[in-house]
Scaffold this active site. Structure first.
Site, PDB file in Angstrom:
ATOM      1  N   GLY A  70       0.824  -1.200   0.000  1.00  0.00           N
ATOM      2  CA  GLY A  70       0.000   0.000   0.000  1.00  0.00           C
ATOM      3  C   GLY A  70       0.856   1.247   0.000  1.00  0.00           C
ATOM      4  O   GLY A  70       2.077   1.166  -0.106  1.00  0.00           O
ATOM      5  N   PRO A 107       0.848   6.002  13.514  1.00  0.00           N
ATOM      6  CA  PRO A 107       1.998   6.927  13.511  1.00  0.00           C
ATOM      7  C   PRO A 107       3.042   6.449  12.499  1.00  0.00           C
ATOM      8  O   PRO A 107       3.384   5.264  12.478  1.00  0.00           O
ATOM      9  CB  PRO A 107       2.548   6.828  14.943  1.00  0.00           C
ATOM     10  CG  PRO A 107       1.466   6.187  15.746  1.00  0.00           C
ATOM     11  CD  PRO A 107       0.703   5.314  14.807  1.00  0.00           C
ATOM     12  N   GLU A 134      11.976  -8.404  -0.137  1.00  0.00           N
ATOM     13  CA  GLU A 134      11.355  -9.619  -0.642  1.00  0.00           C
ATOM     14  C   GLU A 134       9.857  -9.572  -0.403  1.00  0.00           C
ATOM     15  O   GLU A 134       9.361  -8.794   0.415  1.00  0.00           O
ATOM     16  CB  GLU A 134      11.933 -10.863   0.050  1.00  0.00           C
ATOM     17  CG  GLU A 134      11.714 -10.866   1.558  1.00  0.00           C
ATOM     18  CD  GLU A 134      12.174 -12.165   2.214  1.00  0.00           C
ATOM     19  OE1 GLU A 134      11.886 -13.250   1.678  1.00  0.00           O
ATOM     20  OE2 GLU A 134      12.811 -12.087   3.282  1.00  0.00           O
TER      21      GLU A 134
END
Ligand SMILES: [Zn+2]
Length: 177
Positions: A70, A107, A134
């Site tokens: 993401g 955070p 990896e």
């Protein structure tokens, strides 16, 4: 520590700023900035066998720990477009979203990221992008709970993967099932 903590000078005109961690203002040019969370999109990404894909981080923060694929939203970008773009950059996989799992404040590097998290299918052959050492598919019993990069990952993983995963993490399945 937040986004505008420690800001002293206006980024537009270099005059001295006034304000606090929630809001700063420049008396000279009128520039205002707020200490907002930064939105990010991420996926608990599954293969056809129900294993989850994690990537080992190449850089700080949390170098060497396992990450969900993401990243940050660009300005005005749709969250699912950001998810597809970031997952493609980090893994070369195409994303098929299954359901929205929830949102968590995390955070990260001197700011707070509002993480928008989906359960999704990962299609293709994963290859790590530049910021990962990896990529690896993990079955329920193999997830490295003590080596996860960020604090909300156990909650996100158990929300996405069900009770047997919560139990393998030592979490109470009643809380997160
Ligand atoms: Zn200014």
């Amino acid at each position: 520590v937040g986004l505008i903590d420690g800001w002293k000078y206006c980024p537009r005109c270099a005059s001295v700023l006034a304000g606090d961690a929630a809001r700063v203002e420049c008396a000279a040019c009128g520039f205002v900035a707020y200490g907002s969370s930064v939105p990010g999109a991420e996926a608990v990404l599954l293969d056809g066998e129900g294993r989850v894909l994690l990537g080992r981080r190449r850089f700080e923060p949390r170098l060497g720990y396992w990450d969900l694929p993401g990243g940050f939203l660009e300005e005005g970008e749709e969250p699912l477009d950001a998810l597809r773009r970031e997952v493609r950059e980090e893994t070369q996989l195409e994303v098929e979203p299954l359901r929205f799992l929830g949102h968590w404040n995390e955070p990260y590097d001197g700011r707070v990221v509002l993480c928008l998290t989906w359960l999704a299918r990962g299609l293709g052959d994963p290859r790590p992008g530049d910021d990962l050492v990896e990529l690896k598919w993990f079955a329920a019993s193999e997830i490295p709970w003590d080596e996860l990069a960020f604090t909300h990952y156990p909650a996100a993983l158990s929300a996405g993967l069900g009770k047997q995963y919560a139990q393998s993490a030592g979490l109470d399945p009643q809380l997160d099932g």
